[in-house]
Design a protein around this motif. Structure first.
Motif, PDB file in Angstrom:
ATOM      1  N   TRP B 114     -20.760  90.486-107.593  1.00  0.00           N
ATOM      2  CA  TRP B 114     -20.018  88.945-107.706  1.00  0.00           C
ATOM      3  C   TRP B 114     -19.077  88.310-106.666  1.00  0.00           C
ATOM      4  O   TRP B 114     -18.693  87.310-106.413  1.00  0.00           O
ATOM      5  N   MET B 115     -18.417  89.703-106.785  1.00  0.00           N
ATOM      6  CA  MET B 115     -16.526  89.569-105.283  1.00  0.00           C
ATOM      7  C   MET B 115     -17.528  88.494-104.062  1.00  0.00           C
ATOM      8  O   MET B 115     -16.643  87.797-103.066  1.00  0.00           O
ATOM      9  N   PHE B 116     -18.583  89.399-103.659  1.00  0.00           N
ATOM     10  CA  PHE B 116     -19.171  88.527-102.195  1.00  0.00           C
ATOM     11  C   PHE B 116     -19.555  87.182-102.715  1.00  0.00           C
ATOM     12  O   PHE B 116     -19.804  85.841-101.344  1.00  0.00           O
ATOM     13  N   SER B 117     -19.965  86.861-103.357  1.00  0.00           N
ATOM     14  CA  SER B 117     -20.667  85.223-104.166  1.00  0.00           C
ATOM     15  C   SER B 117     -19.236  84.325-104.327  1.00  0.00           C
ATOM     16  O   SER B 117     -19.837  83.160-103.831  1.00  0.00           O
ATOM     17  N   GLN B 118     -17.655  84.819-104.327  1.00  0.00           N
ATOM     18  CA  GLN B 118     -17.028  83.989-104.558  1.00  0.00           C
ATOM     19  C   GLN B 118     -16.601  83.676-102.961  1.00  0.00           C
ATOM     20  O   GLN B 118     -15.936  82.400-103.261  1.00  0.00           O
ATOM     21  N   PHE B 119     -16.784  84.419-101.544  1.00  0.00           N
ATOM     22  CA  PHE B 119     -16.647  84.136-100.571  1.00  0.00           C
ATOM     23  C   PHE B 119     -17.611  82.944 -99.481  1.00  0.00           C
ATOM     24  O   PHE B 119     -17.403  81.787 -99.024  1.00  0.00           O
ATOM     25  N   TYR B 120     -18.126  82.212-100.924  1.00  0.00           N
ATOM     26  CA  TYR B 120     -18.970  81.591-100.646  1.00  0.00           C
ATOM     27  C   TYR B 120     -18.841  80.310-101.724  1.00  0.00           C
ATOM     28  O   TYR B 120     -19.879  79.120-101.512  1.00  0.00           O
ATOM     29  N   GLY B 121     -17.383  80.313-102.854  1.00  0.00           N
ATOM     30  CA  GLY B 121     -17.678  79.278-103.586  1.00  0.00           C
ATOM     31  C   GLY B 121     -19.012  79.610-104.810  1.00  0.00           C
ATOM     32  O   GLY B 121     -18.913  78.234-105.117  1.00  0.00           O
ATOM     33  N   MET B 122     -19.436  80.265-104.824  1.00  0.00           N
ATOM     34  CA  MET B 122     -20.386  80.353-106.364  1.00  0.00           C
ATOM     35  C   MET B 122     -19.130  80.439-107.732  1.00  0.00           C
ATOM     36  O   MET B 122     -18.996  80.912-107.830  1.00  0.00           O
ATOM     37  N   GLN B 123     -19.971  79.468-108.531  1.00  0.00           N
ATOM     38  CA  GLN B 123     -20.069  79.429-109.468  1.00  0.00           C
ATOM     39  C   GLN B 123     -19.932  81.026-110.314  1.00  0.00           C
ATOM     40  O   GLN B 123     -21.399  81.278-110.459  1.00  0.00           O
ATOM     41  N   SER B 124     -19.274  81.648-110.823  1.00  0.00           N
ATOM     42  CA  SER B 124     -18.620  82.719-111.765  1.00  0.00           C
ATOM     43  C   SER B 124     -20.764  82.936-112.537  1.00  0.00           C
ATOM     44  O   SER B 124     -21.135  83.947-111.905  1.00  0.00           O
ATOM     45  N   GLY B 125     -20.846  82.062-113.341  1.00  0.00           N
ATOM     46  CA  GLY B 125     -21.615  81.694-114.311  1.00  0.00           C
ATOM     47  C   GLY B 125     -23.282  82.064-113.465  1.00  0.00           C
ATOM     48  O   GLY B 125     -23.174  82.872-114.317  1.00  0.00           O
TER      49      GLY B 125
END
Ligand SMILES: Nc1ncnc2c1ncn2[C@@H]1O[C@H](COP(=O)(O)OP(=O)(O)O)[C@@H](O)[C@H]1O
Ligand SMILES: [Mg+2]
Lengths: 275, 337
Positions: B114-125
């Motif tokens: 999840w953390m790495f997905s945030q660096f790509y601006g992905m929506q959490s859900g």
């Protein structure tokens, strides 16, 4: 459209990178001992020295406050300045670089997570310290106190961000550098006594570390009578100086990151060899 | 194919490493990790880079992924020059290396992803949904809530593999993704790579490996690389066809003292490799004409060897590599079928 995407990525990165620090606080309980009990021990030593020489009770307050603020300095040294270097060693740095996100967002996330975790520790030191030693405090102005505190942290963590890109370049020496800086700053910034005791010139040089000004201003706001003769500069000056330091450090950090990232990319130092 | 339709293009790409002053005392030699590499990878291709350790595979990926600057030459990823505009390149890519040890030990598998997905601006859900899916695929679903310092190296590698696909990149770099994994896991990951490419025909993967089997089974096209140079680049079938006029035999021989000297003076032997295996010697002999096998058998007899088995086999990419380089890939069939 692009701007909006960039902001979205920026803030999600901040939250994402702050997360491990916030959650780590709850998962790794050993900090209670290392980060609250140990600083308190140090504080206790100074408290008894002051009592032995029959210093006024406010000095106990100086020391407790210094002990609490020392947690931030340690956090900046070990979890900001040396952080990018560790991230490189563990293979995270290359993933930060490859991601379409801002390095400042990564550092800001680290800083906010670190500030949160450290504030819990600092509050622990203050709470236990004031309880045990019955510190006589009079808060003169809550807004001023908050402003000093926030500006100190902005400048301090800005300095941490700046140091992190320098440390990245110095590699393994970063660790020694952090070690080298730890104790002298405790002394120079006046963690355990008002910095004016070192003389105006030394205090001025020490003001380069934002905690020096922050501590002096907070002491003036919490122990006004006692600090009357011991203050380094008026609180207003210190607030202004902290603002300038904050802006300068953040701007320099931003430039340094770009510069060192480019340099490291050319020299092949963003990644570990063979990884 | 016009340039705009190319996912990856390199032109004379070169990277030289100069030894640091401290290390240089022994040798002041420069290392040419990449030597004037020209590649063109089309959108939708699963492109393999096959070469032994030290060939320059990781260096190539680092340059394409904006982690390393070329010494000379140029490279474009998604049509963007990696040196001129690395920020733009990063919007299109993701990268996984087989040997990496990324992540934070205190976080669980799903938290790390999840953390790495945030660096790509992905929506959490959205991120959480995809993480669940991918962990199923790589067989890590039962470890989703395990802190990663409790994971084995293989499990961490599966997690990193999932991270690469999580952000649904247009161009994905996989640097030896199955390195050191057990056969079953390697097979699962390869199947997923193939499946993902089939489901997303507009995506591109550049995968490096030193397992010839992996390149052969998986890739649409393969560049064979050694000492920084691209020696050949084509589909696996076409590469193997270059050996069609030759016959390849695999022999197992016991009691053979000196395999190197075996075929001195034997005509018709183009090349051969040998490896000790299970107490005997395994020989791969490439002949210009299959009748020369009789002379080979005679040679073995004269050397006092005892023939255990003999098999004619189809050429592999390893054979192609040996023909080009004069030695094996040195990996055996580590990730073999
Ligand atoms: N940072 C570096 N400094 C010096 N030499 C390096 C560095 N990185 C790689 N090399 C050298 O460059 C060559 C290619 O390395 P690499 O790209 O890692 O090969 P591969 O991934 O194919 O095993 C090797 O000889 C390696 O030792
Ligand atoms: Mg490699």
């Amino acid at each position: 459209m692009r701007r909006r995407t960039e902001w979205r990525i920026f803030w999600r990165t901040v939250v994402g990178r702050a997360y491990p620090r916030v959650i780590g606080l709850q998962r790794e309980r050993s900090w209670v001992f290392f980060d609250v009990a140990l600083p308190l021990l140090q504080v206790t030593a100074f408290v008894y020295i002051y009592r032995a020489i029959q210093a006024p009770p406010e000095f106990t307050g100086f020391v407790v406050l210094g002990g609490a603020m020392s947690a931030y300095w340690l956090n900046v040294l070990w979890s900001m300045a040396s952080q990018l270097y560790w991230e490189k060693e563990t293979g995270n740095l290359q993933l930060y670089i490859v991601a379409p996100t801002s390095r400042m967002a990564i550092l800001l996330g680290m800083a906010l997570g670190g500030i949160f975790a450290t504030t819990v520790r600092a509050l622990g030191v203050i709470a236990v310290g004031t309880l045990i030693f019955r510190v006589p405090m009079t808060v003169t102005s809550v807004p001023a106190l908050l402003a000093v505190f926030v500006l100190t942290l902005v400048a301090l963590y800005g300095l941490g961000m700046l140091m992190s890109s320098l440390f990245l370049l110095w590699g393994r020496e970063a660790w020694h550098l952090a070690n080298l800086l730890q104790e002298p700053v405790f002394l120079l910034s006046g963690f355990y006594f008002p910095v004016k005791a070192l003389g105006f010139a030394v205090a001025l040089v020490a003001s380069f570390i934002p905690i020096t000004l922050g501590l002096d201003a907070m002491r003036q706001l919490l122990f006004p009578q006692m600090m009357e003769g011991l203050k380094f500069l008026p609180v207003g000056y210190e607030l202004a100086a902290l603002s300038v330091l904050g802006i300068v450090f953040l701007a320099l950090a931003h430039q340094a990151l770009r510069f060192f990232e480019d340099l490291a990319r050319r020299e092949g130092r963003l990644t570990l060899r063979g990884q | 194919m016009s340039w705009e339709e190319l996912s990856i293009r390199t032109e004379g790409l070169t990277r030289v490493f100069r030894p640091k002053r401290r290390e240089a005392r022994g040798q002041r030699r420069e290392i040419v990790a990449l030597d004037r590499v020209n590649l063109a990878v089309e959108r939708g291709e699963l492109f393999g880079v096959l070469g032994p350790n030290g060939a320059g595979k990781t260096t190539l990926i680092k340059i394409l992924a904006t982690l390393l600057a070329p010494t000379s030459g140029r490279a474009w990823v998604a049509g963007v020059d990696v040196s001129e505009n690395p920020w733009e390149v990063r919007r299109h890519i993701n990268m996984v290396s087989g040997g990496e040890s990324s992540g934070y030990g205190l976080l669980t598998v799903e938290e790390n992803l999840w953390m790495f997905s945030q660096f790509y601006g992905m929506q959490s859900g959205e991120a959480k949904r995809r993480i669940k899916e991918l962990l199923e695929v790589v067989g890590l679903a039962d470890r989703a809530r395990t802190k990663i310092y409790h994971l084995s190296t293989g499990m961490r590698q599966k997690m990193n593999f999932a991270r690469g696909f999580l952000t649904d990149p247009e161009i994905l770099f996989l640097d030896e993704p199955t390195l050191g994994l057990d056969v079953q896991t390697a097979r699962t990951l390869r199947a997923y790579i193939r499946d993902w490419m089939d489901r997303h025909p507009d995506r591109t993967i550049l995968l490096t490996t030193h397992y010839m089997y992996e390149a052969d089974e998986l890739c649409d096209r393969v560049a064979i690389i050694d000492r920084g140079k691209v020696l050949a680049c084509d589909t696996p079938a076409a590469l193997k066809r270059t050996l069609q006029r030759e016959a390849i035999f695999r022999l197992r021989v016991a009691a053979l003292a000196d395999p190197k000297a075996l075929f001195q003076g034997v005509t018709g032997v183009h090349r051969f490799t040998h490896a000790a295996r299970d107490g005997c010697v395994e020989l791969d002999v490439v002949l210009g004409d299959e009748n020369a096998i009789l002379a080979v058998l005679g040679g073995i007899q004269r050397a006092g060897g005892q023939l255990l088995s003999l098999e004619k086999r189809e050429p592999t990419l390893e054979d192609v590599f040996v023909r080009l380089v004069g030695r094996g890939l040195g990996s055996g069939e580590g990730a073999g079928a």
